[in-house]
Design a protein around this motif. Structure first.
Motif, PDB file in Angstrom:
ATOM      1  N   GLU A 283      -0.716   4.371   3.923  1.00 15.25           N
ATOM      2  CA  GLU A 283       0.248   4.942   2.969  1.00 15.25           C
ATOM      3  C   GLU A 283       1.607   5.157   3.622  1.00 15.25           C
ATOM      4  O   GLU A 283       2.639   4.813   3.051  1.00 15.25           O
ATOM      5  CB  GLU A 283      -0.293   6.274   2.431  1.00 15.25           C
ATOM      6  CG  GLU A 283       0.545   6.829   1.292  1.00 15.25           C
ATOM      7  CD  GLU A 283      -0.082   8.058   0.666  1.00 15.25           C
ATOM      8  OE1 GLU A 283       0.680   8.880   0.122  1.00 15.25           O
ATOM      9  OE2 GLU A 283      -1.319   8.206   0.728  1.00 15.25           O
ATOM     10  N   GLN A 286       3.482   1.915   4.307  1.00 15.32           N
ATOM     11  CA  GLN A 286       4.093   1.354   3.110  1.00 15.32           C
ATOM     12  C   GLN A 286       5.397   2.071   2.759  1.00 15.32           C
ATOM     13  O   GLN A 286       6.383   1.441   2.372  1.00 15.32           O
ATOM     14  CB  GLN A 286       3.121   1.465   1.930  1.00 15.32           C
ATOM     15  CG  GLN A 286       3.638   0.827   0.649  1.00 15.32           C
ATOM     16  CD  GLN A 286       2.611   0.875  -0.466  1.00 15.32           C
ATOM     17  OE1 GLN A 286       1.468   1.268  -0.264  1.00 15.32           O
ATOM     18  NE2 GLN A 286       3.014   0.477  -1.660  1.00 15.32           N
ATOM     19  N   ASP A 287       5.403   3.391   2.941  1.00 14.19           N
ATOM     20  CA  ASP A 287       6.567   4.187   2.551  1.00 14.19           C
ATOM     21  C   ASP A 287       7.660   4.233   3.619  1.00 14.19           C
ATOM     22  O   ASP A 287       8.831   4.433   3.303  1.00 14.19           O
ATOM     23  CB  ASP A 287       6.136   5.623   2.234  1.00 14.19           C
ATOM     24  CG  ASP A 287       5.227   5.695   1.021  1.00 14.19           C
ATOM     25  OD1 ASP A 287       5.240   4.738   0.226  1.00 14.19           O
ATOM     26  OD2 ASP A 287       4.498   6.696   0.886  1.00 14.19           O
TER      27      ASP A 287
END
Length: 302
Positions: A283, A286-287
C-alpha cells in the motif's frame, strides 16, 4: 504550496513504533524536513516529553509545530553533540533519521537536485553553504572527480566520465543540470542512461553536502547520547549509507570492525531490534514511490 512540495513520511508507523516512545522521554528527529515524523512523535509524547528537530534547510522552518515540547535546531545533524550540550541534554531516549533527499528538493527546480529540469547545478541542502555542484564539476581535478563517481555513485566508468567532464569544461563551464546530463548520458547504454546519470547526480550531491562524513559524526554522537534502552531508528535509501548504519548498529563503529571480550562475546553498544531490514508494504509503495528503496533499521542501546 509548501505543504504539497514536501514529501510524505516514509515508513511512518514502523519508525515511530521502533522508537518505543516513553511519554516523558527526550527524542531527536535529525531530519525534520516537512515535520511528518516529528508531528507523529509529538502525538505519542506526554506533557513531560521533549523533541528536538534538526534541519539545515531554511525551507523546513515553515513546518515547525506550535508546541512547547518541540525545539527546532537549524543545523546539520553532524553537530548533534554540540547542540545537545548547548541545551543541557546529557542523554536521549531515542533518535530518528530519515536519510536521503526529500521529494521537496527533487521537485524544486531552483535547487538543481534533478535533471528533470534545466536548472543551475546547485544541490546544496543548506543554501548558505559555499560549495555547490557547479564548483565540484568545474574545479575538481580529474582523479578527484573519478573517485567521487566511483565511491559515491558506484559507477564503473568513473574515469571516463571524469575525463569527459574535464575536456568539456575546458571549452565552457558546465553550469546546468541538463548540460551535465546531456554530456554524461552519452557515455551510458541508452537503456541504462537515466539510471546511471541518476547515480552520478547522487555522487555529486553526497560530495556537495558531505553526507557520509555528517552521517558518521551523527551516528557516533547518537551512540554516546543514547541512554540504556534508548532506540536508534534509521531509514536509508542507498547502499553506502545503509552499510554505515548497519556497521554502527552491529559493531559500534562505521567500519564494522568487530571486537570480542575475553569470553568471545561481541562487544557492541547496541542490540538489534530487527535483524532483517523493514521495508515498505504494497500500500505504501503504491502511494509513495520514494519508499521503494527505503530500508528501516532499529537498534537499542545496551
Amino acid at each position: 504550496m509548501m505543504e504539497e512540495t514536501y514529501h510524505v513520511p516514509v515508513l511512518l508507523e514502523e519508525s515511530i513504533a521502533g522508537l518505543n516512545i516513553r511519554q516523558d522521554g527526550t527524542y531527536v528527529d535529525v531530519t525534520f524536513g516537512g515535520g511528518g515524523h516529528s508531528k507523529r512523535i509529538l502525538q505519542s509524547l506526554g506533557d513531560g516529553g521533549r523533541l528536538f528537530g534538526f534541519d539545515q534547510d531554511a525551507d523546513s522552518e515553515s513546518h515547525i509545530p506550535d508546541d512547547k515540547r518541540f525545539c527546532f535546531v537549524r543545523s546539520n545533524f553532524r553537530y548533534l553533540a554540540n547542540w545537545m550540550r548547548y541545551y543541557g541534554i546529557d542523554h536521549i531516549d531515542g533518535l530518528l533519521a530519515d536519510l536521503g533527499v526529500s521529494s521537496h528538493h527533487f521537485d524544486d527546480e531552483s535547487r538543481g537536485f534533478s535533471f528533470r529540469f534545466d536548472s543551475p547545478l546547485d544541490m546544496r541542502m543548506n543554501k548558505s553553504a559555499r560549495l555547490n555542484a557547479a564548483d565540484v564539476v568545474n574545479t575538481y581535478g580529474e582523479k578527484q572527480l573519478a573517485d567521487i563517481f566511483y565511491l559515491y555513485g558506484e559507477l564503473k566508468n568513473a574515469r571516463r566520465l571524469a575525463a569527459a567532464i574535464v575536456k568539456a569544461r575546458a571549452e565552457a563551464p558546465i553550469l546546468t543540470t541538463q548540460a551535465l546530463a546531456n554530456l554524461t548520458g552519452r557515455l551510458f547504454p541508452r537503456e541504462r542512461e537515466k539510471k546511471e546519470v541518476t547515480k552520478l547526480f547522487q555522487a555529486l550531491r553526497i560530495e556537495v553536502n558531505h553526507e557520509m562524513e555528517a552521517l558518521t559524526e551523527m551516528l557516533s554522537a547518537a551512540t554516546t547520547l543514547l541512554g540504556s534502552g534508548g532506540r536508534l531508528v534509521v531509514i536509508t535509501y542507498h547502499s553506502l549509507e545503509d552499510r554505515i548504519v548497519k556497521n554502527m548498529m552491529k559493531s559500534g563503529n562505521v567500519g564494522g570492525t568487530v571486537t570480542q571480550d575475553f569470553f568471545g562475546r561481541v562487544e557492541t553498544p547496541f542490540t538489534l531490534v530487527n535483524n532483517k531490514v523493514i521495508v515498505a508494504g504494497p500500500e505504501e509503495l503504491q502511494d509513495n514511490p520514494r519508499s521503494r528503496s527505503a530500508k528501516l533499521r532499529i537498534a537499542e542501546k545496551k
